[in-house]
Design a protein around this motif. Sequence first.
Motif, PDB file in Angstrom:
ATOM      1  N   PRO A   1       0.822  -1.217   0.000  1.00  0.00           N
ATOM      2  CA  PRO A   1       0.000   0.000   0.000  1.00  0.00           C
ATOM      3  C   PRO A   1       0.856   1.267   0.000  1.00  0.00           C
ATOM      4  CG  PRO A   1      -0.606  -1.455   1.822  1.00  0.00           C
ATOM      5  CD  PRO A   1       0.626  -2.012   1.194  1.00  0.00           C
TER       6      PRO A   1
ATOM      7  N   ASP B   1      -2.845   5.291   1.338  1.00  0.00           N
ATOM      8  CA  ASP B   1      -3.861   4.266   1.141  1.00  0.00           C
ATOM      9  C   ASP B   1      -4.478   3.923   2.494  1.00  0.00           C
ATOM     10  OD1 ASP B   1      -4.810   2.084  -0.920  1.00  0.00           O
ATOM     11  OD2 ASP B   1      -4.430   1.028   0.956  1.00  0.00           O
TER      12      ASP B   1
ATOM     13  N   LYS C   1      -1.717   0.745  -4.582  1.00  0.00           N
ATOM     14  CA  LYS C   1      -0.552  -0.090  -4.305  1.00  0.00           C
ATOM     15  C   LYS C   1       0.639   0.388  -5.115  1.00  0.00           C
ATOM     16  CE  LYS C   1      -3.093  -3.154  -2.040  1.00  0.00           C
ATOM     17  NZ  LYS C   1      -3.035  -3.395  -0.661  1.00  0.00           N
TER      18      LYS C   1
END
Length: 68
Positions: free
Chosen positions: A8, A12, A65
Amino acid sequence: MGANEAKPKVFDKEGAVGKHFTEEGAVGSMAQKMGGPLDKEGIVGKQFTSEGAVGGTVESMMGGKKRS
């Protein structure tokens, strides 16, 4: 984590900063305890979820990601 695995990004909802704003995180859990408009379903709090206007924008612009 292998070279081709994704992790991540910082903002995120699972990232180093973003996770603190979830209902289990340091900031988000405090808002949950206060409740009312700051609750994840309240008029203010719902804007900061990953589906809300503020949180959703951050998630789409700076979340996701990245390859390690």
